[in-house]
Design a protein around this motif. Structure first.
Motif, mmCIF file in Angstrom:
data_model
loop_
_atom_site.group_PDB
_atom_site.id
_atom_site.type_symbol
_atom_site.label_atom_id
_atom_site.label_comp_id
_atom_site.label_asym_id
_atom_site.label_seq_id
_atom_site.Cartn_x
_atom_site.Cartn_y
_atom_site.Cartn_z
ATOM 1 N N TRP A 1 7.365 6.021 6.713
ATOM 2 C CA TRP A 1 7.142 7.157 5.847
ATOM 3 C C TRP A 1 6.102 7.894 5.517
ATOM 4 O O TRP A 1 5.407 8.739 6.197
ATOM 5 C CB TRP A 1 7.919 7.040 4.472
ATOM 6 C CG TRP A 1 9.518 7.535 5.086
ATOM 7 C CD1 TRP A 1 10.406 6.221 4.706
ATOM 8 C CD2 TRP A 1 10.162 8.600 5.486
ATOM 9 N NE1 TRP A 1 11.674 7.451 5.052
ATOM 10 C CE2 TRP A 1 11.653 8.008 5.577
ATOM 11 C CE3 TRP A 1 10.049 9.666 5.535
ATOM 12 C CZ2 TRP A 1 12.339 9.140 6.038
ATOM 13 C CZ3 TRP A 1 10.084 10.692 6.637
ATOM 14 C CH2 TRP A 1 11.619 10.397 6.380
ATOM 15 N N TRP A 2 5.622 6.607 4.962
ATOM 16 C CA TRP A 2 3.320 6.691 4.195
ATOM 17 C C TRP A 2 2.795 6.915 5.736
ATOM 18 O O TRP A 2 1.668 8.062 5.338
ATOM 19 C CB TRP A 2 3.203 5.017 3.815
ATOM 20 C CG TRP A 2 1.929 4.953 3.075
ATOM 21 C CD1 TRP A 2 0.978 6.372 2.866
ATOM 22 C CD2 TRP A 2 0.908 4.026 3.692
ATOM 23 N NE1 TRP A 2 0.171 5.951 2.671
ATOM 24 C CE2 TRP A 2 -0.623 4.927 2.867
ATOM 25 C CE3 TRP A 2 0.829 2.993 4.219
ATOM 26 C CZ2 TRP A 2 -1.459 4.388 3.068
ATOM 27 C CZ3 TRP A 2 -0.570 2.740 4.637
ATOM 28 C CH2 TRP A 2 -1.402 2.907 3.352
ATOM 29 N N SER B 1 1.016 -1.410 0.202
ATOM 30 C CA SER B 1 0.727 -0.381 -0.266
ATOM 31 C C SER B 1 0.679 1.541 0.093
ATOM 32 O O SER B 1 0.824 1.967 -0.533
ATOM 33 C CB SER B 1 -0.843 0.237 1.519
ATOM 34 O OG SER B 1 -1.951 -0.870 0.820
ATOM 35 N N SER B 2 1.826 1.446 0.462
ATOM 36 C CA SER B 2 2.474 2.491 0.564
ATOM 37 C C SER B 2 3.464 3.218 -0.756
ATOM 38 O O SER B 2 3.677 4.217 -0.848
ATOM 39 C CB SER B 2 3.797 2.472 1.849
ATOM 40 O OG SER B 2 4.548 1.221 1.876
ATOM 41 N N THR B 3 3.541 1.332 -1.574
ATOM 42 C CA THR B 3 4.997 2.276 -2.626
ATOM 43 C C THR B 3 3.344 2.966 -3.041
ATOM 44 O O THR B 3 4.495 3.489 -3.924
ATOM 45 C CB THR B 3 5.097 1.282 -3.517
ATOM 46 O OG1 THR B 3 3.956 -0.238 -3.460
ATOM 47 C CG2 THR B 3 5.614 -0.051 -2.174
ATOM 48 N N THR C 1 9.023 2.276 4.086
ATOM 49 C CA THR C 1 8.205 3.367 3.930
ATOM 50 C C THR C 1 6.685 2.953 4.261
ATOM 51 O O THR C 1 6.279 3.917 3.734
ATOM 52 C CB THR C 1 8.067 2.569 2.300
ATOM 53 O OG1 THR C 1 7.784 1.111 2.401
ATOM 54 C CG2 THR C 1 9.151 2.844 1.475
ATOM 55 N N TYR D 1 -2.478 6.027 -8.569
ATOM 56 C CA TYR D 1 -2.737 6.827 -7.786
ATOM 57 C C TYR D 1 -3.902 7.859 -7.712
ATOM 58 O O TYR D 1 -4.637 7.683 -6.346
ATOM 59 C CB TYR D 1 -1.307 8.046 -7.851
ATOM 60 C CG TYR D 1 -0.364 7.613 -8.111
ATOM 61 C CD1 TYR D 1 -0.144 6.550 -7.036
ATOM 62 C CD2 TYR D 1 0.417 7.863 -9.444
ATOM 63 C CE1 TYR D 1 1.717 5.762 -6.645
ATOM 64 C CE2 TYR D 1 1.448 7.213 -9.300
ATOM 65 C CZ TYR D 1 2.387 6.493 -8.344
ATOM 66 O OH TYR D 1 3.752 6.149 -8.125
ATOM 67 N N THR E 1 9.507 7.560 -3.678
ATOM 68 C CA THR E 1 9.224 6.685 -3.697
ATOM 69 C C THR E 1 10.112 6.456 -4.933
ATOM 70 O O THR E 1 10.592 4.904 -4.961
ATOM 71 C CB THR E 1 7.708 6.366 -4.558
ATOM 72 O OG1 THR E 1 6.537 6.941 -3.797
ATOM 73 C CG2 THR E 1 7.238 5.276 -5.327
ATOM 74 N N SER F 1 -5.024 2.882 -0.810
ATOM 75 C CA SER F 1 -4.189 2.832 -0.862
ATOM 76 C C SER F 1 -4.039 1.320 -0.471
ATOM 77 O O SER F 1 -3.845 0.538 -1.296
ATOM 78 C CB SER F 1 -3.271 3.878 -0.778
ATOM 79 O OG SER F 1 -3.063 5.375 -1.301
ATOM 80 N N GLY G 1 0.766 4.495 -1.754
ATOM 81 C CA GLY G 1 0.178 5.616 -0.980
ATOM 82 C C GLY G 1 0.866 6.348 -1.062
ATOM 83 O O GLY G 1 0.620 8.279 -0.851
ATOM 84 N N ILE G 2 2.102 7.072 -0.792
ATOM 85 C CA ILE G 2 2.746 8.590 -0.950
ATOM 86 C C ILE G 2 2.237 8.954 -1.503
ATOM 87 O O ILE G 2 2.813 10.142 -1.536
ATOM 88 C CB ILE G 2 4.043 8.140 -0.756
ATOM 89 C CG1 ILE G 2 4.246 6.700 0.978
ATOM 90 C CG2 ILE G 2 5.313 8.824 -1.143
ATOM 91 C CD1 ILE G 2 6.384 6.217 0.806
ATOM 92 N N ALA H 1 -5.472 7.485 1.688
ATOM 93 C CA ALA H 1 -4.821 5.926 2.877
ATOM 94 C C ALA H 1 -5.278 4.904 1.628
ATOM 95 O O ALA H 1 -5.314 3.366 2.454
ATOM 96 C CB ALA H 1 -4.072 6.512 3.534
#
Lengths: 271, 354
Positions: B202-203, B67-69, B199, B281, B258, B306, B71-72, B303
């Motif tokens: 970070w996200w 998700s974070s890849t 990540t 996205y 990313t 994502s 989501g960011i 979020a």
């Protein structure tokens, strides 16, 4: 509520003092001359009505005063000094606030956010510092209440309010943030009779508080209810420029309906 | 001066009485992220039932990473969409960022930090250019960034092939600065027995920051305003151009971020990567309740959008299904989300007088 307007209005305003003076102002868009040789003075404590048919140059005129488009002929003076606005922000900094008929507010945003839009209160000057949300909600609610606009929930999107109320919020906002000159762009055009009345009362209240008001409309009846000075535009030029004492409603209506052209037309159409 | 004060019962207090307070359910429904939250819960329960491997903390960590890849960048794209614009170049910009770093540092034998800094400058410049062109020309951002998208796609492949002779960059894991950068952008840490990717942290951080900016700052107010009614925002003195260019640059900054992650996780970058991600996205943002037309949405919703993406893409594999179904699923989610959004917009703009 007049008291609240007076409270916020600039105390240094003197009735009759010229706030905005336009001399021989003109504007061309490429090869098209939208406006030429217009003289207009906005005085404190007076309502100056600008009337005209569609395409007469009303919008161009207010866009010049409100800083959306700079003029390219003549002079524009604010408080006696010549200015050339390049953005609405500059006009606002001179105390000139414009309330547009259709773009007065952001419908999906809450009432209080709309009220403070562009003049938000923050806890410090640092970028991304917090908004004073509680204070902003309280002030917006108080101010609107004092001015007779009761919203059930200051958190509701402003799109839920009636057209007249939205106009009033926009006017209240302009006055609260220290407008000295208030430009109202066809504030009653999309409203019903009752809602128009609310807006007109509000306009009169702003005038009584000493503000200079420019009232743009194509409804001579509405104009005559609040106006002190009338300018009729036609094809980019002023065809009538009189004080209230020099003109009556019939003349205004006749001029607005077409004046001599109308007489000619009635001859042509005679049966 | 005040002769009018007595006779002025301004406004219409009478309207107070014919306005009804909405029920809790209606008010909850009017929040942008609610649709996505309900969808996430339903989909989550569904996969817990049909995909047994999903029922572990490890899987959750993997889903969060996946998700974070997306989501960011999606958070930034969501903010941009709230501001009323699109960015179709965000997907390939991720690859551009990684490529600039890897190729520049490798070819000049420079510390990777130098390449990373240059890559950041390049990314921000692209974002600025996107925003500047949109604002100056008045052409829809959809078209401008579609152009950038194709330019970057071509340049990514063309330059990489020309410089390295292949479509991927050389391995950089022996170069100076690698270990530090790897720690920042692509390390993992232990929570109990589970490996969690940095990540994810970070996200969460970016989502929290975006949420703060949108709801509690002046800039956030301006973002909603320029997306909801640009002319009106300009008329009250909001610097529309700065806000929008800033949003495009935020997208390019997180695309760079990313890109850094991709590079330092795999130590190499494929020049053709990233194509198609721009839609992921946008889907994440829309599923999260962002209005396609701008002016409405929030970061938490994006979020959740994502997360739905990450969960579904992995759980389809966990459930032992053909992964090709994933795209079909995303399409259905998007359509449902658009329908919910439409309903929500109606709900919050119509006058509800009882």
């Amino acid at each position: 509520m007049t008291d609240t307007i007076s409270e916020h209005a600039d105390q240094s305003l003197h009735e009759g003092e010229a706030l905005v003076e336009m001399k021989e102002v003109g504007k061309s868009y490429g090869a098209i001359r939208a406006l030429r040789g217009v003289n207009l003075t906005v005085r404190a404590g007076e309502v100056t009505c600008v009337l005209g048919d569609n395409g007469a140059g009303k919008s161009t005129l207010i866009k010049i005063i409100s800083g959306l488009h700079p003029h390219n002929e003549g002079t524009l003076k604010v408080d006696g000094r010549e200015v050339h606005f390049s953005s609405p922000r500059e006009a606002l900094d001179h105390g000139i606030a414009t309330v547009y008929q259709d773009l007065a507010v952001v419908a999906l945003m809450e009432v209080w956010r709309n009220f403070f839009l562009g003049s938000e209160m923050t806890t410090s000057g640092i970028p991304l510092s917090a908004l004073k949300v509680k204070d902003m909600k309280r002030i917006a609610d108080e101010e609107l209440r004092k001015m007779g606009i009761v919203v059930k929930d200051i958190d509701q999107p402003i799109g839920e309010l009636s057209g007249g109320q939205r106009q009033c919020v926009a006017i209240a906002r302009a006055v609260y943030f220290g407008a000295r000159v208030l430009i109202l762009d066809e504030p009653t055009a999309a409203l019903g009779v009752k809602q128009s009345g609310v807006v007109l009362k509000y306009t009169a209240a702003a005038r009584d508080a000493g503000l200079g008001v420019v009232f743009i409309t194509h409804n001579p009846h509405h104009a005559y209810l609040v106006g002190d000075h009338f300018v009729i535009l036609k094809l980019g030029q002023a065809v009538l420029d009189r004080r209230r004492s020099e003109v009556d409603l019939d003349q205004l209506t006749r001029q607005m309906a077409g004046g001599d052209e109308l007489t000619e037309l009635s001859h042509e159409l005679q049966r | 001066m005040s002769q009018t004060s007595e006779k002025q019962a301004l406004g219409a207090p009478a309207e107070d009485t014919n306005r009804v307070q909405l029920g809790f359910l209606n008010r909850a429904l009017a929040r942008p992220e609610i649709g996505a939250l309900v969808a996430a819960i339903v989909i989550g329960i569904f996969f817990l039932v049909v995909a047994p491997p999903f029922r572990s903390a490890e899987s959750l960590a993997t889903v969060l990473y996946q998700s974070s890849t997306i989501g960011i960048v999606a958070v930034a794209v969501g903010m941009l969409m709230i501001g009323g614009e699109f960015d179709l170049s965000a997907g390939v910009m991720v690859t551009t960022a990684g490529l600039v770093n890897a190729i520049f540092s490798y070819q000049n034998n420079l510390n990777l930090w130098v390449g990373a800094a240059l890559s950041l400058v390049v990314a921000l410049a692209i974002g600025f250019l996107n925003g500047y062109l949109v604002m100056k020309t008045g052409i829809a951002s959809f078209l401008i960034t579609l152009g950038t998208f194709f330019v970057l796609q071509g340049v990514n492949l063309g330059v990489t092939k020309r410089v390295t002779g292949s479509v991927s960059t050389p391995n950089i894991d022996q170069m100076n600065g690698y270990s530090q950068l790897q720690k920042v952008f692509a390390s993992t840490f232990q929570v109990g027995s589970v490996n969690v990717s940095i990540t994810v942290v970070w996200w969460f951080l970016f989502v929290a920051l975006a949420s703060w900016v949108l709801l509690r700052t002046k800039v956030g107010n301006w973002i909603f305003a320029v997306g909801g009614n640009q002319a009106s925002a300009r008329a009250v003195g909001v610097p529309v151009m700065k806000v929008k260019i800033g949003l495009f640059m935020t997208v390019s900054f997180l695309a760079w971020f990313t890109g850094m992650h991709t590079l330092y996780r795999f130590n190499t970058i494929q020049a053709g990567n990233g194509v198609g991600n721009e839609f992921l996205y946008i889907i994440a943002a829309v599923v999260g309740g962002t209005l396609l037309t701008g002016g409405y949405g929030n970061a938490i919703g994006v979020a959740i959008g994502s997360f739905i993406f990450g969960m579904t893409s992995l759980c389809i594999v966990y459930a032992g299904w053909d992964p090709n179904w994933f795209r079909a699923f995303l399409g259905v989610m998007l359509l449902l989300a658009v329908l919910v959004n439409l309903y929500v917009k109606k709900l919050s703009t119509s006058r509800k007088v009882g």
